[in-house]
Design a protein around this motif. Structure first.
Motif, mmCIF file in Angstrom:
data_model
loop_
_atom_site.group_PDB
_atom_site.id
_atom_site.type_symbol
_atom_site.label_atom_id
_atom_site.label_comp_id
_atom_site.label_asym_id
_atom_site.label_seq_id
_atom_site.Cartn_x
_atom_site.Cartn_y
_atom_site.Cartn_z
ATOM 1 N N VAL A 154 0.854 -1.189 0.000
ATOM 2 C CA VAL A 154 0.000 0.000 0.000
ATOM 3 C C VAL A 154 0.888 1.235 0.000
ATOM 4 N N GLY A 155 0.678 2.092 -1.003
ATOM 5 C CA GLY A 155 1.469 3.314 -1.109
ATOM 6 C C GLY A 155 0.726 4.514 -0.557
ATOM 7 N N PRO A 156 1.163 5.717 -0.917
ATOM 8 C CA PRO A 156 0.572 6.934 -0.358
ATOM 9 C C PRO A 156 -0.693 7.354 -1.079
ATOM 10 N N LEU A 157 -1.414 8.290 -0.464
ATOM 11 C CA LEU A 157 -2.508 8.961 -1.138
ATOM 12 C C LEU A 157 -1.934 10.084 -2.003
ATOM 13 N N VAL A 158 -2.780 10.666 -2.837
ATOM 14 C CA VAL A 158 -2.274 11.538 -3.896
ATOM 15 C C VAL A 158 -1.759 12.883 -3.383
ATOM 16 N N SER A 159 -2.261 13.378 -2.246
ATOM 17 C CA SER A 159 -1.853 14.692 -1.763
ATOM 18 C C SER A 159 -2.171 14.836 -0.284
ATOM 19 N N GLN A 160 -1.587 15.847 0.332
ATOM 20 C CA GLN A 160 -1.887 16.136 1.736
ATOM 21 C C GLN A 160 -3.356 16.512 1.902
ATOM 22 N N ARG A 161 -3.854 17.312 0.983
ATOM 23 C CA ARG A 161 -5.254 17.728 1.068
ATOM 24 C C ARG A 161 -6.191 16.528 1.055
ATOM 25 N N HIS A 162 -5.899 15.565 0.168
ATOM 26 C CA HIS A 162 -6.770 14.398 0.088
ATOM 27 C C HIS A 162 -6.638 13.532 1.340
ATOM 28 N N ARG A 163 -5.414 13.342 1.833
ATOM 29 C CA ARG A 163 -5.272 12.538 3.056
ATOM 30 C C ARG A 163 -6.019 13.187 4.214
ATOM 31 N N ARG A 183 7.576 10.979 5.751
ATOM 32 C CA ARG A 183 7.511 11.817 4.564
ATOM 33 C C ARG A 183 6.562 11.172 3.565
ATOM 34 N N GLY A 184 5.648 11.945 3.031
ATOM 35 C CA GLY A 184 4.665 11.397 2.096
ATOM 36 C C GLY A 184 3.295 11.321 2.744
ATOM 37 N N TRP A 185 2.256 11.227 1.914
ATOM 38 C CA TRP A 185 0.881 11.305 2.420
ATOM 39 C C TRP A 185 0.309 9.903 2.621
ATOM 40 N N TYR A 186 0.861 9.223 3.597
ATOM 41 C CA TYR A 186 0.489 7.834 3.875
ATOM 42 C C TYR A 186 -0.666 7.752 4.879
ATOM 43 N N LEU A 187 -1.419 6.678 4.758
ATOM 44 C CA LEU A 187 -2.486 6.366 5.706
ATOM 45 C C LEU A 187 -2.530 4.859 5.892
ATOM 46 N N ALA A 188 -2.460 4.420 7.129
ATOM 47 C CA ALA A 188 -2.556 2.987 7.400
ATOM 48 C C ALA A 188 -3.944 2.496 7.001
ATOM 49 N N PRO A 189 -4.058 1.373 6.295
ATOM 50 C CA PRO A 189 -5.367 0.817 5.975
ATOM 51 C C PRO A 189 -6.224 0.735 7.232
ATOM 52 N N THR A 190 -7.430 1.259 7.141
ATOM 53 C CA THR A 190 -8.244 1.522 8.329
ATOM 54 C C THR A 190 -9.540 0.726 8.296
ATOM 55 N N LEU A 191 -9.852 0.113 9.425
ATOM 56 C CA LEU A 191 -11.058 -0.693 9.589
ATOM 57 C C LEU A 191 -11.941 -0.040 10.649
ATOM 58 N N VAL A 192 -13.187 0.283 10.267
ATOM 59 C CA VAL A 192 -14.121 0.978 11.158
ATOM 60 C C VAL A 192 -15.389 0.147 11.307
ATOM 61 N N ARG A 232 -21.999 9.370 7.751
ATOM 62 C CA ARG A 232 -21.265 9.963 6.634
ATOM 63 C C ARG A 232 -20.243 8.993 6.060
ATOM 64 N N ILE A 233 -19.537 8.257 6.932
ATOM 65 C CA ILE A 233 -18.491 7.350 6.466
ATOM 66 C C ILE A 233 -19.077 6.182 5.680
ATOM 67 N N ALA A 234 -20.369 5.876 5.931
ATOM 68 C CA ALA A 234 -21.022 4.765 5.235
ATOM 69 C C ALA A 234 -21.829 5.219 4.030
ATOM 70 N N GLN A 235 -21.884 6.528 3.797
ATOM 71 C CA GLN A 235 -22.698 7.068 2.715
ATOM 72 C C GLN A 235 -21.895 7.712 1.595
ATOM 73 N N GLU A 236 -20.769 8.347 1.942
ATOM 74 C CA GLU A 236 -20.035 9.142 0.962
ATOM 75 C C GLU A 236 -18.788 8.410 0.470
ATOM 76 N N GLU A 237 -18.385 8.727 -0.752
ATOM 77 C CA GLU A 237 -17.172 8.133 -1.298
ATOM 78 C C GLU A 237 -15.955 8.708 -0.577
ATOM 79 N N ILE A 238 -15.095 7.838 -0.059
ATOM 80 C CA ILE A 238 -13.922 8.274 0.696
ATOM 81 C C ILE A 238 -12.694 8.342 -0.191
ATOM 82 N N PHE A 239 -12.531 7.381 -1.074
ATOM 83 C CA PHE A 239 -11.397 7.328 -2.003
ATOM 84 C C PHE A 239 -10.084 7.170 -1.245
ATOM 85 N N GLY A 240 -10.078 6.242 -0.330
ATOM 86 C CA GLY A 240 -8.876 5.937 0.436
ATOM 87 C C GLY A 240 -9.003 4.542 1.023
#
Length: 289
Positions: free
Chosen positions: A132-141, A170-179, A187-195
């Motif tokens: 798993v690599g980074p997300l596209v930008s700081q804003r998106h993360r 360094r970089g816009w990383y996010l650990a794969p997240t389970l909720v 909101r998290i179950a209704q909207e597209e997160i793209f991450g």
């Protein structure tokens, strides 16, 4: 394209900050527009094209749900789901972002998913060991992190992940997240997160599962997991989405039509149906004796 025999000038690639796309969408010389991107931008493209009644096909966002039947082997489900959640680091329209499981098997599935998530390697995409690599930008993360914060505020529980891994400085990383523990209307179950974020929801019975799966404005992709293939096909037919994978987290085939319903857009790409999007039927009546 040229190597394949397409004449020069037929295909043109134009890099732009959006102005170029807006110009094309409004240009009266453009008869057909195909757009892939966000739902918000898709609406703008359709509105611009309406000024001269150009035909439009839109492949937009998704909020794919996977229904896990009680007979499904959870280790296999977890492997398929995690691969679909982390596709392109979660930045894919068909990425699975909701999993629906019965109240009876919820805890078992959570344990299997946690194990599979924590086995992933987050890091530099140039490293062969990385999964798993980074997300596209700081804003998106930051946007993705906002969904996780909202879920916790609404009483949800972050089982694993939830922020940048400690080793990524360094970089816009996010650990794969389970909720889990949130409402299907949250909101998290209704909207597209793209991450790389997966929300696990519980259902009472399969009718309830179908209602939850169809309970968002989107309808692009989905999945059903069951050893009973007749049951799986029936459920797949009831899910309002352009495609449904059985015992896979996500699937796409360029020989078959691909597209969605509702906020996921309209029209189809790929297959003969995708070619038909660019054709106009014409009738010529012959003057015969």
């Amino acid at each position: 394209a040229r190597a394949a025999g397409i004449p020069a000038g037929v295909l043109n690639l134009v890099a732009s900050d959006g102005v170029g796309g807006d110009h094309l969408a409004r240009h009266p010389g453009v008869d057909k527009i195909a757009f892939t991107g966000s739902t918000a931008t898709g609406r703008a493209v359709a509105a611009a094209a309406a000024s001269h009644l150009a035909r439009v096909s839109l492949e937009l966002g998704g909020k794919s749900a996977g229904i896990v039947c009680d007979d499904a082997p959870l280790d296999a489900v977890a492997a398929a789901v995690v691969a679909a959640v982390t596709l392109v680091n979660g930045q894919a329209c068909i990425a699975l972002s909701r999993v629906l499981v019965s109240e009876r098997r919820h805890d078992e599935l959570i344990d299997a998913l946690r194990t599979a998530f924590e086995a992933l390697v987050v890091g530099d995409p140039r490293d062969p060991a990385t999964t798993v690599g980074p997300l596209v930008s700081q804003r998106h993360r930051d946007r993705v992190l906002g969904y996780i914060t909202d879920a916790e505020r609404d009483g949800g529980r972050v089982v694993t992940g939830g922020g940048p891994p400690p080793h990524t400085t360094r970089g816009w990383y996010l650990a794969p997240t389970l909720v889990t523990g949130v409402s299907p209307t949250s909101r998290i179950a209704q909207e597209e997160i793209f991450g790389p974020v997966l929300t696990v929801l519980t259902y009472r019975d399969l009718d309830d599962a179908v209602a939850i799966a169809n309970g968002t404005p989107f309808g692009l992709s989905g999945a059903v997991f069951s050893q009973d293939l007749d049951q799986a096909r029936q459920l797949a037919g009831r899910i309002r989405s352009g495609s449904v994978a059985i015992n896979k987290g996500a699937a796409i085939d360029f020989a078959l039509p691909f597209g969605g319903f509702g906020s996921s857009g309209y029209g189809r790409e790929y297959g003969p149906e995708g070619v038909a999007e660019y054709l106009e039927h014409k009738t010529i009546f012959l003057d015969t004796p």
